[in-house]
Design a protein around this motif. Sequence first.
Motif, PDB file in Angstrom:
ATOM      1  N   ARG A  10       0.891  -1.182   0.000  1.00 19.25           N
ATOM      2  CA  ARG A  10       0.000   0.000   0.000  1.00 19.25           C
ATOM      3  C   ARG A  10       0.915   1.213   0.000  1.00 19.25           C
ATOM      4  NH1 ARG A  10      -5.451  -0.512   2.620  1.00 19.25           N
ATOM      5  NH2 ARG A  10      -4.925   1.617   3.047  1.00 19.25           N
ATOM      6  N   VAL A  11       0.682   2.114  -0.956  1.00 18.72           N
ATOM      7  CA  VAL A  11       1.585   3.236  -1.186  1.00 18.72           C
ATOM      8  C   VAL A  11       0.779   4.524  -1.341  1.00 18.72           C
ATOM      9  CG1 VAL A  11       3.295   4.179  -2.807  1.00 18.72           C
ATOM     10  CG2 VAL A  11       3.238   1.720  -2.356  1.00 18.72           C
ATOM     11  N   HIS A  12       1.227   5.566  -0.672  1.00 16.17           N
ATOM     12  CA  HIS A  12       0.725   6.919  -0.947  1.00 16.17           C
ATOM     13  C   HIS A  12       1.664   7.551  -1.953  1.00 16.17           C
ATOM     14  CE1 HIS A  12      -2.755   7.925   1.362  1.00 16.17           C
ATOM     15  NE2 HIS A  12      -2.216   7.546   2.513  1.00 16.17           N
ATOM     16  N   TYR A  13       1.126   8.392  -2.834  1.00 16.54           N
ATOM     17  CA  TYR A  13       1.953   9.015  -3.864  1.00 16.54           C
ATOM     18  C   TYR A  13       1.386  10.368  -4.280  1.00 16.54           C
ATOM     19  CZ  TYR A  13      -1.752   7.996  -7.102  1.00 16.54           C
ATOM     20  OH  TYR A  13      -2.978   7.981  -7.722  1.00 16.54           O
ATOM     21  N   THR A  14       2.267  11.189  -4.810  1.00 16.57           N
ATOM     22  CA  THR A  14       1.890  12.399  -5.538  1.00 16.57           C
ATOM     23  C   THR A  14       2.712  12.392  -6.814  1.00 16.57           C
ATOM     24  OG1 THR A  14       1.383  13.661  -3.545  1.00 16.57           O
ATOM     25  CG2 THR A  14       1.868  14.931  -5.543  1.00 16.57           C
ATOM     26  N   GLY A  15       2.029  12.568  -7.945  1.00 16.74           N
ATOM     27  CA  GLY A  15       2.694  12.604  -9.239  1.00 16.74           C
ATOM     28  C   GLY A  15       2.665  14.006  -9.805  1.00 16.74           C
ATOM     29  N   THR A  16       3.819  14.491 -10.279  1.00 16.74           N
ATOM     30  CA  THR A  16       3.908  15.829 -10.858  1.00 16.74           C
ATOM     31  C   THR A  16       4.580  15.774 -12.229  1.00 16.74           C
ATOM     32  OG1 THR A  16       6.003  16.254  -9.722  1.00 16.74           O
ATOM     33  CG2 THR A  16       4.003  17.024  -8.624  1.00 16.74           C
ATOM     34  N   LEU A  17       4.279  16.788 -13.031  1.00 16.06           N
ATOM     35  CA  LEU A  17       4.920  16.964 -14.332  1.00 16.06           C
ATOM     36  C   LEU A  17       6.150  17.843 -14.163  1.00 16.06           C
ATOM     37  CD1 LEU A  17       1.690  17.630 -16.440  1.00 16.06           C
ATOM     38  CD2 LEU A  17       2.862  15.449 -16.038  1.00 16.06           C
ATOM     39  N   ASN A  18       6.930  17.995 -15.227  1.00 14.79           N
ATOM     40  CA  ASN A  18       8.160  18.801 -15.161  1.00 14.79           C
ATOM     41  C   ASN A  18       7.911  20.228 -14.707  1.00 14.79           C
ATOM     42  OD1 ASN A  18       9.831  16.707 -15.904  1.00 14.79           O
ATOM     43  ND2 ASN A  18       9.839  17.235 -18.072  1.00 14.79           N
ATOM     44  N   ASP A  19       6.730  20.781 -15.020  1.00 16.24           N
ATOM     45  CA  ASP A  19       6.434  22.163 -14.632  1.00 16.24           C
ATOM     46  C   ASP A  19       5.884  22.265 -13.209  1.00 16.24           C
ATOM     47  OD1 ASP A  19       3.820  21.262 -14.845  1.00 16.24           O
ATOM     48  OD2 ASP A  19       3.256  22.641 -16.459  1.00 16.24           O
ATOM     49  N   GLY A  20       5.827  21.125 -12.490  1.00 17.97           N
ATOM     50  CA  GLY A  20       5.352  21.120 -11.107  1.00 17.97           C
ATOM     51  C   GLY A  20       3.862  20.858 -10.964  1.00 17.97           C
ATOM     52  N   THR A  21       3.134  20.766 -12.060  1.00 18.91           N
ATOM     53  CA  THR A  21       1.703  20.488 -12.007  1.00 18.91           C
ATOM     54  C   THR A  21       1.461  19.097 -11.426  1.00 18.91           C
ATOM     55  OG1 THR A  21       1.312  21.827 -13.972  1.00 18.91           O
ATOM     56  CG2 THR A  21      -0.410  20.250 -13.392  1.00 18.91           C
ATOM     57  N   VAL A  22       0.598  19.023 -10.409  1.00 16.88           N
ATOM     58  CA  VAL A  22       0.223  17.732  -9.833  1.00 16.88           C
ATOM     59  C   VAL A  22      -0.832  17.107 -10.740  1.00 16.88           C
ATOM     60  CG1 VAL A  22      -0.870  16.575  -7.864  1.00 16.88           C
ATOM     61  CG2 VAL A  22       0.741  18.448  -7.477  1.00 16.88           C
ATOM     62  N   PHE A  23      -0.549  15.884 -11.248  1.00 20.88           N
ATOM     63  CA  PHE A  23      -1.532  15.222 -12.100  1.00 20.88           C
ATOM     64  C   PHE A  23      -2.327  14.167 -11.347  1.00 20.88           C
ATOM     65  CE2 PHE A  23       2.381  12.804 -12.793  1.00 20.88           C
ATOM     66  CZ  PHE A  23       1.952  11.498 -12.621  1.00 20.88           C
ATOM     67  N   ASP A  24      -1.835  13.728 -10.179  1.00 14.22           N
ATOM     68  CA  ASP A  24      -2.580  12.761  -9.387  1.00 14.22           C
ATOM     69  C   ASP A  24      -1.933  12.643  -8.012  1.00 14.22           C
ATOM     70  OD1 ASP A  24      -4.583  10.940  -8.825  1.00 14.22           O
ATOM     71  OD2 ASP A  24      -3.675   9.287  -9.931  1.00 14.22           O
ATOM     72  N   SER A  25      -2.744  12.295  -7.014  1.00 17.53           N
ATOM     73  CA  SER A  25      -2.234  12.097  -5.666  1.00 17.53           C
ATOM     74  C   SER A  25      -3.206  11.220  -4.883  1.00 17.53           C
ATOM     75  CB  SER A  25      -2.066  13.439  -4.942  1.00 17.53           C
ATOM     76  OG  SER A  25      -1.562  13.223  -3.631  1.00 17.53           O
ATOM     77  N   SER A  26      -2.658  10.382  -4.021  1.00 18.71           N
ATOM     78  CA  SER A  26      -3.501   9.564  -3.149  1.00 18.71           C
ATOM     79  C   SER A  26      -3.591  10.168  -1.747  1.00 18.71           C
ATOM     80  CB  SER A  26      -2.951   8.136  -3.051  1.00 18.71           C
ATOM     81  OG  SER A  26      -1.730   8.137  -2.338  1.00 18.71           O
ATOM     82  N   PHE A  27      -2.770  11.170  -1.459  1.00 16.08           N
ATOM     83  CA  PHE A  27      -2.824  11.783  -0.136  1.00 16.08           C
ATOM     84  C   PHE A  27      -4.186  12.432   0.044  1.00 16.08           C
ATOM     85  CE2 PHE A  27       1.739  11.398  -0.762  1.00 16.08           C
ATOM     86  CZ  PHE A  27       2.136  10.912   0.476  1.00 16.08           C
ATOM     87  N   GLY A  28      -4.767  12.260   1.209  1.00 13.42           N
ATOM     88  CA  GLY A  28      -6.116  12.755   1.452  1.00 13.42           C
ATOM     89  C   GLY A  28      -7.164  11.690   1.172  1.00 13.42           C
ATOM     90  N   SER A  29      -6.733  10.531   0.681  1.00 16.03           N
ATOM     91  CA  SER A  29      -7.634   9.395   0.467  1.00 16.03           C
ATOM     92  C   SER A  29      -6.863   8.130   0.823  1.00 16.03           C
ATOM     93  CB  SER A  29      -8.130   9.358  -0.984  1.00 16.03           C
ATOM     94  OG  SER A  29      -7.052   9.187  -1.879  1.00 16.03           O
ATOM     95  N   ASP A  30      -7.376   6.998   0.427  1.00 18.09           N
ATOM     96  CA  ASP A  30      -6.705   5.740   0.728  1.00 18.09           C
ATOM     97  C   ASP A  30      -5.470   5.572  -0.147  1.00 18.09           C
ATOM     98  OD1 ASP A  30      -8.603   4.993   2.620  1.00 18.09           O
ATOM     99  OD2 ASP A  30      -9.853   3.985   1.114  1.00 18.09           O
TER     100      ASP A  30
END
Length: 142
Positions: A10-30
């Motif tokens: 089970r992994v929490h993650y935040t994914g960002t693009l080169n410009d810093g834009t967050v495209f997805d994150s599990s933090f705040g949920s399961d």
Amino acid sequence: MAAKDGDTVRVHYTGTLNDGTVFDSSFGSDPIEFAIGDHMVIAGFENAVLGMEPGDTKSFTIASAEAYGEHDPRLVQDVPRAELPPEMIPQPGMRLTARGQDGSEIGLVITHVTDEAVRLDANHPLAGQDLTFEIQLVEIAA
């Protein structure tokens, strides 16, 4: 105990693009759950979890070729507006689903609209993008 091939994690993650834009994150949920080696997530993400222990965090970048591939211009097509349902009001960014010749679903994004045609892109929305992830291994299932 370090994560190894075959473990369910089970992994929490935040994914960002080169410009810093967050495209997805599990933090705040399961956190997401997957078995290492089952190819349920992109390979670079799976590989990054190997050797981590619960509570460990890591930041890494996956090149586009190892993520969702390079953007393929052959998957972009202009379609006459007359071929769209008459009630549809196409807008850039609108997502559509079409059926392939084999019956499989194909995700499409409208990228450009004119009076005569609509440009449809069948590339994955993250194709051609390097992806940076910040991950935290929450748990290795027993």
